[in-house]
Design a protein around this motif. Structure first.
Motif, PDB file in Angstrom:
ATOM      1  N   LEU B 351       0.834  -1.204   0.000  1.00 38.15           N
ATOM      2  CA  LEU B 351       0.000   0.000   0.000  1.00 38.15           C
ATOM      3  C   LEU B 351       0.868   1.252   0.000  1.00 38.15           C
ATOM      4  N   LEU B 352       1.915   1.227   0.827  1.00 40.71           N
ATOM      5  CA  LEU B 352       2.809   2.384   0.877  1.00 40.71           C
ATOM      6  C   LEU B 352       3.551   2.555  -0.436  1.00 40.71           C
ATOM      7  N   THR B 353       3.970   1.447  -1.044  1.00 41.89           N
ATOM      8  CA  THR B 353       4.633   1.532  -2.349  1.00 41.89           C
ATOM      9  C   THR B 353       3.740   2.261  -3.349  1.00 41.89           C
ATOM     10  N   LEU B 354       2.457   2.008  -3.231  1.00 38.64           N
ATOM     11  CA  LEU B 354       1.501   2.580  -4.188  1.00 38.64           C
ATOM     12  C   LEU B 354       1.234   4.057  -3.906  1.00 38.64           C
ATOM     13  N   ILE B 355       0.913   4.403  -2.662  1.00 35.59           N
ATOM     14  CA  ILE B 355       0.450   5.771  -2.387  1.00 35.59           C
ATOM     15  C   ILE B 355       1.449   6.612  -1.594  1.00 35.59           C
ATOM     16  N   GLN B 356       2.523   5.988  -1.088  1.00 36.14           N
ATOM     17  CA  GLN B 356       3.562   6.763  -0.400  1.00 36.14           C
ATOM     18  C   GLN B 356       4.930   6.195  -0.767  1.00 36.14           C
ATOM     19  N   PRO B 357       5.251   6.237  -2.054  1.00 37.20           N
ATOM     20  CA  PRO B 357       6.481   5.566  -2.502  1.00 37.20           C
ATOM     21  C   PRO B 357       7.749   6.090  -1.820  1.00 37.20           C
ATOM     22  N   ASP B 358       7.800   7.381  -1.509  1.00 36.77           N
ATOM     23  CA  ASP B 358       9.005   7.897  -0.852  1.00 36.77           C
ATOM     24  C   ASP B 358       9.129   7.317   0.558  1.00 36.77           C
ATOM     25  N   ARG B 359       8.032   7.183   1.213  1.00 34.55           N
ATOM     26  CA  ARG B 359       8.033   6.588   2.555  1.00 34.55           C
ATOM     27  C   ARG B 359       8.495   5.130   2.484  1.00 34.55           C
ATOM     28  N   GLU B 360       7.933   4.382   1.536  1.00 35.65           N
ATOM     29  CA  GLU B 360       8.307   2.973   1.415  1.00 35.65           C
ATOM     30  C   GLU B 360       9.773   2.842   1.014  1.00 35.65           C
ATOM     31  N   ARG B 361      10.243   3.725   0.153  1.00 36.45           N
ATOM     32  CA  ARG B 361      11.667   3.738  -0.205  1.00 36.45           C
ATOM     33  C   ARG B 361      12.525   3.889   1.050  1.00 36.45           C
ATOM     34  N   ASP B 362      12.155   4.826   1.895  1.00 33.26           N
ATOM     35  CA  ASP B 362      12.937   5.040   3.116  1.00 33.26           C
ATOM     36  C   ASP B 362      12.867   3.829   4.045  1.00 33.26           C
ATOM     37  N   ILE B 363      11.711   3.213   4.125  1.00 35.98           N
ATOM     38  CA  ILE B 363      11.570   2.025   4.972  1.00 35.98           C
ATOM     39  C   ILE B 363      12.478   0.909   4.451  1.00 35.98           C
ATOM     40  N   VAL B 364      12.447   0.684   3.142  1.00 34.09           N
ATOM     41  CA  VAL B 364      13.289  -0.378   2.568  1.00 34.09           C
ATOM     42  C   VAL B 364      14.767  -0.045   2.764  1.00 34.09           C
ATOM     43  N   ARG B 365      15.122   1.215   2.589  1.00 39.68           N
ATOM     44  CA  ARG B 365      16.519   1.610   2.825  1.00 39.68           C
ATOM     45  C   ARG B 365      16.923   1.338   4.266  1.00 39.68           C
ATOM     46  N   SER B 366      16.021   1.588   5.183  1.00 35.52           N
ATOM     47  CA  SER B 366      16.377   1.346   6.591  1.00 35.52           C
ATOM     48  C   SER B 366      16.547  -0.148   6.852  1.00 35.52           C
ATOM     49  N   LEU B 367      15.731  -0.966   6.198  1.00 31.25           N
ATOM     50  CA  LEU B 367      15.864  -2.423   6.381  1.00 31.25           C
ATOM     51  C   LEU B 367      17.217  -2.905   5.856  1.00 31.25           C
ATOM     52  N   ILE B 368      17.616  -2.360   4.729  1.00 29.90           N
ATOM     53  CA  ILE B 368      18.905  -2.760   4.147  1.00 29.90           C
ATOM     54  C   ILE B 368      20.055  -2.246   5.013  1.00 29.90           C
ATOM     55  N   ASP B 369      19.882  -1.066   5.594  1.00 31.10           N
ATOM     56  CA  ASP B 369      20.934  -0.540   6.470  1.00 31.10           C
ATOM     57  C   ASP B 369      21.065  -1.390   7.744  1.00 31.10           C
ATOM     58  N   ILE B 370      19.962  -1.906   8.220  1.00 29.01           N
ATOM     59  CA  ILE B 370      20.026  -2.828   9.372  1.00 29.01           C
ATOM     60  C   ILE B 370      20.850  -4.058   8.987  1.00 29.01           C
ATOM     61  N   TYR B 371      20.632  -4.561   7.772  1.00 30.29           N
ATOM     62  CA  TYR B 371      21.465  -5.674   7.290  1.00 30.29           C
ATOM     63  C   TYR B 371      22.945  -5.288   7.275  1.00 30.29           C
ATOM     64  N   ARG B 372      23.237  -4.084   6.793  1.00 26.85           N
ATOM     65  CA  ARG B 372      24.639  -3.657   6.706  1.00 26.85           C
ATOM     66  C   ARG B 372      25.328  -3.709   8.070  1.00 26.85           C
ATOM     67  N   TYR B 373      24.625  -3.266   9.090  1.00 23.02           N
ATOM     68  CA  TYR B 373      25.270  -3.126  10.399  1.00 23.02           C
ATOM     69  C   TYR B 373      25.067  -4.332  11.302  1.00 23.02           C
ATOM     70  N   GLU B 374      24.002  -5.100  11.060  1.00 21.91           N
ATOM     71  CA  GLU B 374      23.732  -6.208  11.981  1.00 21.91           C
ATOM     72  C   GLU B 374      23.777  -7.572  11.319  1.00 21.91           C
ATOM     73  N   GLY B 375      23.878  -7.608   9.998  1.00 28.82           N
ATOM     74  CA  GLY B 375      24.094  -8.896   9.347  1.00 28.82           C
ATOM     75  C   GLY B 375      22.856  -9.541   8.769  1.00 28.82           C
ATOM     76  N   TYR B 376      21.687  -9.141   9.228  1.00 26.16           N
ATOM     77  CA  TYR B 376      20.431  -9.649   8.673  1.00 26.16           C
ATOM     78  C   TYR B 376      19.408  -8.518   8.621  1.00 26.16           C
ATOM     79  N   MET B 377      18.513  -8.555   7.659  1.00 30.98           N
ATOM     80  CA  MET B 377      17.331  -7.700   7.714  1.00 30.98           C
ATOM     81  C   MET B 377      16.406  -8.285   8.774  1.00 30.98           C
TER      82      MET B 377
END
Lengths: 746, 746
Positions: B351-377
């Motif tokens: 739903l966010l991808t559809l109507i709040q793409p910038d928000r969903e982009r930031d959420i996905v970026r944060s998930l990937i950053d968690i992987y970077r620092y902690e080893g897993y999403m």
């Protein structure tokens, strides 16, 4: 009766000596020792000393190098990426020019609880002493210039270290609360153990009100600005006190891992006044007390320097952080900077069990509490975060050592549960944090296979090598299993005993008899999952993370069977062949005096009936490698592990860690008295000892003939007297009644 | 040209309506919804609301129950052990009597960004509004009594929860800096995800100077004492303001997860003044903006209440904590309270991808950053700590969904690496934190076996069940593998595509055709490592941690093959049998409307060519289970997951998460206009729609006939018009051109 007993005990006790005068903290600051020469109490949380050069040294200190300031948290004797170096204070004169405040040193002085240096660029004498959680600075300004002090809340060591082991700033904050009170913190992650965030909070007070001040954040300096909140950057503050007629300015810095409020409470509680010399004397007295737990006679002053400095170094770490755990609240003690137990379990923990049993009890309790809250006991831990496990789960050895030696006040039921968890439950993906990596395969195959898993690598993914350190792991897991077995037996868990006893022979599954090197047959060797040997390997291939052996080669690890020297000797072809192998080893290039894997190896002669060769070997190592010079420690002191090895061996015996057995090695003193606590003493006497009379001819323990070269902790736990008669030639001492091994006939 | 385009776009946009007037935050506060009714911005860090009764409610709120105060951090719609409930503020009158400050409520009011209640015991009207990280309190005192406010730095929810999911205090601190500024924090661990420590710092300011004050620690209250440092106990402070003639006292409370200095900076930055109504109106405007991303026409006010409240609930979590991450410093966005992605990946993220793409982009970026620092999403994360993973590694679905829908500004290379890590590297001992538990066995056997490992249990050790949730894991891992396969294909990684495509059929390895229940054949079934089926099991056996299925039974999970409905239909005996099975399921007791595993199941009719039955089923569920009453959400809202399901299905389509495919379901509005961002709109029109005219007769997409009951995101990504012609009877719409499945012939 009771009164008489007390009198007798007091009578037998040696007087308290100023043994701190024999401690030379600079021993081990040159060469590979990496020891911390600054001010600390025993196991003290604050370790206050200089951070030098490019701040890449593990201890902060670099002999003779430019000093940026004095920070409050350090470790001693470590390798790899540095940790800590937090909350840096530096006096200076003249204008505040960020990035340029630094000085060449002169007249460095260090003694227990005290460090001093002349900052020649500013004509300032900087002195510092400590309580447990407080650093006390006295800066005497030589010139009548504008007197300044800076507090850097963003400083840390090892910011540019390689290999993923650099420390990384998360953020920092500073608040000038008044002209005499400053609070703030540094939050950091990374370093050697690749740890998560830790936060060092501080509250600093001056005895002289600041006349002007400013703060900085990142590259922006703001005169007259009183606070910088944390926005992920480095912050700090500077203060000017005028061209005072009063030449010294004092600062006290309370440290906490909880909050700056707690740091202030620590400061007010531990150092309420401004009497620098009194705090210094208290520190000296505290050190004297712990150093006096071993009193030696008949040693040269130089030998005493080597010995008491070793005792000093063995009591810098781990760090007592009781009341300072930000991760959970419990009534148990809390220790940090187990750096690493792989190093300390061998000699340091047994030494504390012997002469500081209450301290060791608290350390073991803290390890078990870490298991309660985090699921595993640590092998290494720093900055409140467990990792990295170097080989086996050697906390098992520590718990077993305490249990078998009857250390009271420990929840051994939970401790045993933690040991079994190590032995049974795989710790997870990166395999370097908790427990035993590759444990599923070890359980299934009875060794850790030398293969990488998953085999099918994704081109995208940097697949961790799940079976790295497979050789080190297999031999250490076997030893760890014996530790578990013995505790199981002591608890009446017969089935567990049989299970882990069997597993404790797993080292033999990697013993490849066909391998020959320098006339020696049989070595620990990499084996695949299907049982086939790896051919592309050599006896001298040492490594680190990701390799078959960790920090030693097959020559060294093929001796690492402390639980079953009898079986090892059999595998090597019997006692005579074994002793030849030991001789070849110690005189060849593969024995590394500078690391822990071969700590116990000199004692192996005794298991073959050649105690005098153990003694010779130990004396030789000490003479060649341990001195009172600045490079007088042969390798990284590793939280005092090298030092603890020396203490035991010069007193005359050495522990088989994780057992209740001591091997008699090389008494260096005419008399040594060990305070076992509770009014009990162990007296070790070496009659006729001299350079030539260095061989044990006979021995008595508590007045009875001791017809063996080893004894159990239970035989001296309530105090005792161990008397050796020394002579110029090897005797038959220790030929019979060999020390116990797993595979002894029961 | 450019100008004309802008005008056209503006012309086509619906006007901004006061859609907040349709939001009823109390929907879902009774029954099982567990939603938070207090004040919050979209994805706001501060969620300010009442903590009631025995503080055991997940949202803090309990309808009509006694109120202890208003705390600043909450989650919405969750189950299990509560999290948060930190930094509680409460107004009162009369003397300060600890433990007795509480009040019955009356006239509770809630609207986006606002909460109010009369505290009848004190005749105080309490109102509150928020910015992102600041809570703004306005307390209007009705009586001319001594006006008091307390700040409880030790309060939290769920302190006495069972099952290891209680929150546990680590410590707290409070400092009365001046008569208008108070700072401190609460440090807590535990709660539902069994997380480590998190610290909620605050800085509170009053608009009225306090005339007197006191603090407490534990059970000791100290009048006139200005600070309580953290010694592991609960602390707080109270303030008296006199019997003022000015009746309202206002307080602003800045919150931070970094420091109280940051909390003060947040406060000063976000809410510099004292205009409560302005802050409230700003919050309303912010909500209106995000609610206006879907504009609906032709719905009753009641339906609008249900719909816009659902949109509101779908945008409360996760929480934007950018700039508030105490674990590392990076330039990426930081989100927390993924609670859990197992819930939200199905409808909320799409739903966010559809109507709040910038928000969903930031959420996905944060998930990937968690992987970077902690080893897993994470699959779940709260209080800055990942855990607990409920089934598969459904973050893979989130990344794939974003990738396949062309969401820009995301480092998909690293995202792909993180997905492959999930699919390849075992996450470790407790198997409930990161990645995929049992992945080694899944890789080896192509299913997760339903056995416990190690088999040989120690009597001492509570061995974790390594293969718990083996059924849920197997079916979800298969779906996750398809997500990976599609991204691999999009990146041109053909070998990876083939590998994970193959693995995506692994669900079939647990398909046991022989099992029959209620005339239905074939179910997902527990299988041992040796390939034999477990006999002691039933189709209706649901469970939780430690069981074969997580929170659903085999009836439900046997439909969970979103990647390959074609193969599932074949396994079930073809379309007609499959549709009968769906009918049996939805009309029987095993369909659970109150949980996520069956979210997609109504769409499966469409895969069999029966779109109208999907539509009927969805309408039926909505009519029976979603209302504007306080118990109008059928189960835990799960961070708005139930709500997002409703939003999609009433607009008229539903995503197959992790694919770029939407299934056309049950349009409930004559017209809906979705703002896709960047000036693009999707218009959905249902001509002739009425209670009776509820079946799609035909459709066009962007003016062209749409001869299928599904469409791809790429077809509407740049805006579009989807027009349905409705009629009273089922048509052949969707009979042909079935939605895509993995096993379609290529």
């Amino acid at each position: 009766m009771l009164l008489a007993g007390i009198v007798l005990t007091l009578k037998g006790q040696p007087p308290t000596e100023q043994l701190t005068s024999f401690v030379v903290p600079f021993i081990g600051t040159e060469g590979a020792g990496n020891v911390f020469p600054g001010a600390s109490l025993p196991f003290g949380m604050v370790k206050l000393g200089p951070d030098c050069a490019d701040k890449s040294s593990n201890s902060g200190y670099v002999p003779g190098a430019v000093i940026h300031g004095f920070s409050h948290v350090h470790v001693s004797g470590t390798g790899g990426g540095p940790k800590y170096g937090n909350v840096l204070v530096m006096p200076f004169t003249g204008p505040f020019q960020p990035e340029e405040i630094q000085s060449q040193p002169a007249n460095e002085q260090a003694s227990p609880g005290y460090f001093a240096v002349d900052l020649t660029d500013y004509h300032i004498k900087a002195e510092m002493t400590v309580s447990r959680r407080v650093g006390f600075h006295r800066y005497t300004f030589g010139d009548n210039k504008e007197r300044g002090i800076l507090i850097d809340a963003g400083s840390m060591l090892g910011e540019h270290h390689c290999c993923g082991e650099a420390q990384q700033l998360i953020g920092s904050e500073i608040n000038i609360v008044s002209d005499t009170l400053i609070q703030g913190y540094t939050r950091v992650r990374g370093g050697w153990n690749k740890g998560g965030e830790y936060t060092v909070f501080f509250s600093a007070v001056f005895d002289t009100p600041a006349k002007s001040y400013g703060t900085w954040k990142g590259n922006v300096a703001s005169p007259e600005k009183a606070s910088e909140y944390d926005s992920g950057e480095k912050t700090g503050a500077w203060f000017f006190f005028g061209n005072g007629s009063k030449k010294a300015i004092q600062a006290k810095v309370g440290i906490s891992f909880i909050s700056s409020g707690k740091a202030l409470a620590n400061l007010q509680h531990e150092v309420p006044g401004w009497d620098f010399d009194k705090v210094h004397q208290d520190a000296v007295q505290t050190w004297n007390k712990v150093l006096n737990t071993i009193h030696v006679e008949g040693a040269s002053d130089d030998m005493k320097k080597v010995f008491y400095t070793a005792m000093y170094h063995a009591m810098l770490m781990p760090v007592d952080r009781t009341g300072e755990n930000p991760k959970w609240h419990s009534d148990e003690p809390y220790y940090d900077d187990f750096y690493a137990i792989w190093d300390t379990f061998r000699a340091t923990n047994p030494l504390l069990t012997l002469i500081q049993p209450d301290r060791e009890r608290d350390i073991v309790r803290s390890l078990i509490d870490i298991y309660r809250y985090e699921g595993y006991m640590p092998d290494s831990r720093s900055g409140n975060q467990t990792g990295r496990t170097q080989g086996g789960s050697n906390c098992d050895m520590v718990v077993a050592d305490a249990f078998l030696k009857g250390l009271k006040g420990i929840d051994y039921q939970t401790g045993y549960e933690a040991m079994v968890k190590d032995a049974e439950i795989p710790p997870g993906g990166n395999q370097q944090t908790d427990g035993r990596g590759g444990i599923n395969e070890y359980i299934k195959l009875n060794y850790v296979p030398a293969e990488y898993e998953p085999k099918e690598k994704s081109p995208t993914l940097h697949t961790p090598k799940l079976y790295d350190r497979a050789g080190t792991r297999t031999v250490e897991y076997s030893a760890n299993d014996w530790a578990i077995a013995q505790v199981a037996k002591g608890m009446g868990k017969e089935a567990d005993y049989e299970k882990y006893r069997k597993r404790a022979s797993n080292w033999a599954n990697l013993w490849r008899s066909q391998v020959t090197d320098s006339g020696v047959n049989g070595f620990i060797w990499p084996k695949r999952r299907d049982g086939s040997w790896v051919e592309d390997f050599s006896t001298t291939k040492a490594g680190s993370w990701g390799n078959f052996f960790y920090e030693a080669d097959s020559w060294e690890y093929s001796f690492y069977v402390p639980q079953d020297a009898r079986a090892l000797i059999d595998s090597c072809g019997g006692p005579e062949t074994f002793v030849k192998r030991l001789d070849t080893f110690f005189t060849g290039p593969n024995y590394r005096v500078d690391n822990e894997p071969s700590f116990f190896t000199p004692c192996l002669y005794t298991y073959a009936g050649y105690q005098y060769k153990s003694s010779d070997r130990v004396r030789d190592i000490i003479q060649k490698h341990y001195t009172s010079a600045k490079d007088g420690i042969p390798g990284n002191d590793d939280s005092g592990s090298m030092s603890a090895w020396l203490v035991f061996n010069t007193v005359g015996f050495y522990p088989n860690a994780g057992q209740d057995v001591y091997l008699i090695t090389a008494p260096h003193f005419h008399r040594a008295v060990l305070d076992l606590g509770g009014g009990k003493q162990l007296e070790v006497i070496a009659s006729n000892l001299s350079e030539t009379n260095r061989y044990i001819q006979s021995a008595t323990l508590n007045g009875q003939p001791l017809n063996r070269a080893w004894f159990r902790h239970s035989e001296i736990a309530n105090g005792g007297k161990l008397r050796f008669v020394m002579g110029p030639k090897p005797s038959d001492f220790g030929k019979e009644h060999l020390p116990p091994s797993l595979s002894d006939p029961e």
